[in-house]
Scaffold this motif. Structure first.
Motif, PDB file in Angstrom:
ATOM      1  N   ASP A  19       0.973  -1.315  -0.154  1.00 31.12           N
ATOM      2  CA  ASP A  19      -0.045  -0.113   0.101  1.00 31.12           C
ATOM      3  C   ASP A  19       0.872   1.305  -0.051  1.00 31.12           C
ATOM      4  O   ASP A  19       0.545   2.177  -0.683  1.00 31.12           O
ATOM      5  CB  ASP A  19      -0.947   0.106   1.130  1.00 31.12           C
ATOM      6  CG  ASP A  19      -2.006  -1.134   1.183  1.00 31.12           C
ATOM      7  OD1 ASP A  19      -2.400  -1.889   0.027  1.00 31.12           O
ATOM      8  OD2 ASP A  19      -2.691  -1.166   2.173  1.00 31.12           O
ATOM      9  N   ALA A  20       2.060   1.335   0.624  1.00 24.79           N
ATOM     10  CA  ALA A  20       2.844   2.364   0.831  1.00 24.79           C
ATOM     11  C   ALA A  20       3.616   2.788  -0.846  1.00 24.79           C
ATOM     12  O   ALA A  20       3.703   3.919  -0.969  1.00 24.79           O
ATOM     13  CB  ALA A  20       4.055   2.064   1.702  1.00 24.79           C
ATOM     14  N   VAL A  32      11.528   3.768  -1.862  1.00 27.36           N
ATOM     15  CA  VAL A  32      12.390   2.671  -2.208  1.00 27.36           C
ATOM     16  C   VAL A  32      13.215   1.851  -1.075  1.00 27.36           C
ATOM     17  O   VAL A  32      12.964   2.775  -0.036  1.00 27.36           O
ATOM     18  CB  VAL A  32      13.594   3.337  -3.102  1.00 27.36           C
ATOM     19  CG1 VAL A  32      13.276   4.101  -4.272  1.00 27.36           C
ATOM     20  CG2 VAL A  32      14.227   4.455  -2.136  1.00 27.36           C
ATOM     21  N   ASP A  33      13.601   0.865  -1.132  1.00 26.31           N
ATOM     22  CA  ASP A  33      14.654   0.377  -0.054  1.00 26.31           C
ATOM     23  C   ASP A  33      15.800   0.975   0.348  1.00 26.31           C
ATOM     24  O   ASP A  33      16.355   1.517  -0.600  1.00 26.31           O
ATOM     25  CB  ASP A  33      14.363  -1.200  -0.394  1.00 26.31           C
ATOM     26  CG  ASP A  33      13.431  -2.087  -0.266  1.00 26.31           C
ATOM     27  OD1 ASP A  33      12.316  -1.541   0.019  1.00 26.31           O
ATOM     28  OD2 ASP A  33      13.751  -3.244  -0.480  1.00 26.31           O
ATOM     29  N   PRO A  39      15.269  -5.795  -4.589  1.00 23.32           N
ATOM     30  CA  PRO A  39      14.147  -5.274  -5.152  1.00 23.32           C
ATOM     31  C   PRO A  39      13.150  -4.899  -4.217  1.00 23.32           C
ATOM     32  O   PRO A  39      13.395  -5.021  -2.927  1.00 23.32           O
ATOM     33  CB  PRO A  39      13.372  -6.713  -5.612  1.00 23.32           C
ATOM     34  CG  PRO A  39      14.394  -7.736  -5.119  1.00 23.32           C
ATOM     35  CD  PRO A  39      15.573  -7.232  -4.593  1.00 23.32           C
ATOM     36  N   PRO A  40      12.255  -3.922  -4.555  1.00 25.53           N
ATOM     37  CA  PRO A  40      11.402  -3.542  -3.492  1.00 25.53           C
ATOM     38  C   PRO A  40      10.373  -4.334  -2.665  1.00 25.53           C
ATOM     39  O   PRO A  40      10.217  -5.358  -3.036  1.00 25.53           O
ATOM     40  CB  PRO A  40      10.288  -2.559  -4.395  1.00 25.53           C
ATOM     41  CG  PRO A  40      10.691  -2.756  -5.818  1.00 25.53           C
ATOM     42  CD  PRO A  40      11.869  -3.547  -5.896  1.00 25.53           C
ATOM     43  N   THR A  41      10.729  -4.074  -1.463  1.00 27.81           N
ATOM     44  CA  THR A  41       9.995  -4.922  -0.401  1.00 27.81           C
ATOM     45  C   THR A  41       8.319  -4.737  -0.513  1.00 27.81           C
ATOM     46  O   THR A  41       7.967  -3.504  -0.242  1.00 27.81           O
ATOM     47  CB  THR A  41      10.256  -4.547   1.058  1.00 27.81           C
ATOM     48  OG1 THR A  41      11.816  -4.670   0.954  1.00 27.81           O
ATOM     49  CG2 THR A  41       9.765  -5.820   1.811  1.00 27.81           C
ATOM     50  N   VAL A  42       7.559  -5.720  -0.610  1.00 28.15           N
ATOM     51  CA  VAL A  42       6.356  -5.492  -0.853  1.00 28.15           C
ATOM     52  C   VAL A  42       5.174  -6.202   0.191  1.00 28.15           C
ATOM     53  O   VAL A  42       4.336  -6.228   0.290  1.00 28.15           O
ATOM     54  CB  VAL A  42       5.466  -5.812  -2.086  1.00 28.15           C
ATOM     55  CG1 VAL A  42       6.291  -4.965  -3.148  1.00 28.15           C
ATOM     56  CG2 VAL A  42       6.033  -7.294  -2.521  1.00 28.15           C
ATOM     57  N   SER A  43       5.929  -6.805   1.319  1.00 27.31           N
ATOM     58  CA  SER A  43       5.415  -7.756   2.396  1.00 27.31           C
ATOM     59  C   SER A  43       6.100  -7.203   3.587  1.00 27.31           C
ATOM     60  O   SER A  43       7.211  -7.033   3.729  1.00 27.31           O
ATOM     61  CB  SER A  43       5.746  -9.084   2.045  1.00 27.31           C
ATOM     62  OG  SER A  43       5.344  -9.987   3.138  1.00 27.31           O
ATOM     63  N   GLY A  44       5.103  -6.831   4.468  1.00 22.74           N
ATOM     64  CA  GLY A  44       5.646  -6.376   5.752  1.00 22.74           C
ATOM     65  C   GLY A  44       4.808  -4.920   5.867  1.00 22.74           C
ATOM     66  O   GLY A  44       3.961  -4.544   5.229  1.00 22.74           O
ATOM     67  N   TRP A  66      11.737   1.786   5.379  1.00 27.16           N
ATOM     68  CA  TRP A  66      12.059   0.588   6.250  1.00 27.16           C
ATOM     69  C   TRP A  66      10.996  -0.112   6.505  1.00 27.16           C
ATOM     70  O   TRP A  66      10.022   0.055   7.082  1.00 27.16           O
ATOM     71  CB  TRP A  66      13.003   0.955   7.655  1.00 27.16           C
ATOM     72  CG  TRP A  66      14.211   1.627   7.195  1.00 27.16           C
ATOM     73  CD1 TRP A  66      15.337   0.898   7.194  1.00 27.16           C
ATOM     74  CD2 TRP A  66      14.486   2.948   6.902  1.00 27.16           C
ATOM     75  NE1 TRP A  66      16.494   1.799   6.836  1.00 27.16           N
ATOM     76  CE2 TRP A  66      15.925   3.002   6.389  1.00 27.16           C
ATOM     77  CE3 TRP A  66      13.670   4.126   6.633  1.00 27.16           C
ATOM     78  CZ2 TRP A  66      16.597   4.214   6.361  1.00 27.16           C
ATOM     79  CZ3 TRP A  66      14.481   5.393   6.099  1.00 27.16           C
ATOM     80  CH2 TRP A  66      15.765   5.502   5.997  1.00 27.16           C
ATOM     81  N   VAL A  67      11.060  -1.573   6.191  1.00 25.75           N
ATOM     82  CA  VAL A  67       9.771  -2.442   6.236  1.00 25.75           C
ATOM     83  C   VAL A  67      10.113  -3.637   7.483  1.00 25.75           C
ATOM     84  O   VAL A  67      11.143  -4.192   7.392  1.00 25.75           O
ATOM     85  CB  VAL A  67       9.480  -3.009   4.961  1.00 25.75           C
ATOM     86  CG1 VAL A  67       8.438  -4.020   5.092  1.00 25.75           C
ATOM     87  CG2 VAL A  67       8.968  -2.160   4.033  1.00 25.75           C
TER      88      VAL A  67
END
Length: 93
Positions: A19-20, A32-33, A39-44, A66-67
């Motif tokens: 969602d972010a 961005v990470d 790769p972009p973090t999409v979980s968490g 930061w995720v």
């Protein structure tokens, strides 16, 4: 050429990472990470961001997020408990 378009950085902290990313794009910035080689973090869940929400930045600017991973331990495999407790050497007691 004129001044670049300035946009407000959205509040991404507390949102699910996917969602972010969507909100960032809709706000004309890019989430961005911290490590650009991953790769972009999409979980968490997003726990921090830089710059903070409300800052003005040029359209298309990166916003580092930061995720924290989800609490499910990651992956899609179920956790399997051993039939018997293991001793300190990893053998069945």
């Amino acid at each position: 050429m004129g001044e670049p378009d300035l946009v407000l950085v959205p509040a991404l902290v507390g949102l699910p990472a996917a969602d972010a990313h969507e909100l960032a794009i809709a706000s004309r910035v890019v989430a961005v990470d911290p490590d650009p080689d991953t790769p972009p973090t999409v979980s968490g869940t997003v726990t921090d961001q830089d710059p903070k929400a409300g800052f003005q930045v040029p359209a298309g600017a990166p916003v580092t997020i930061w995720v924290e991973p989800d609490d499910d331990g990651g992956g899609n495999m179920p956790r399997i408990e051993p039939d018997k407790p293991l001793d300190g050497a990893g053998a069945n007691a």
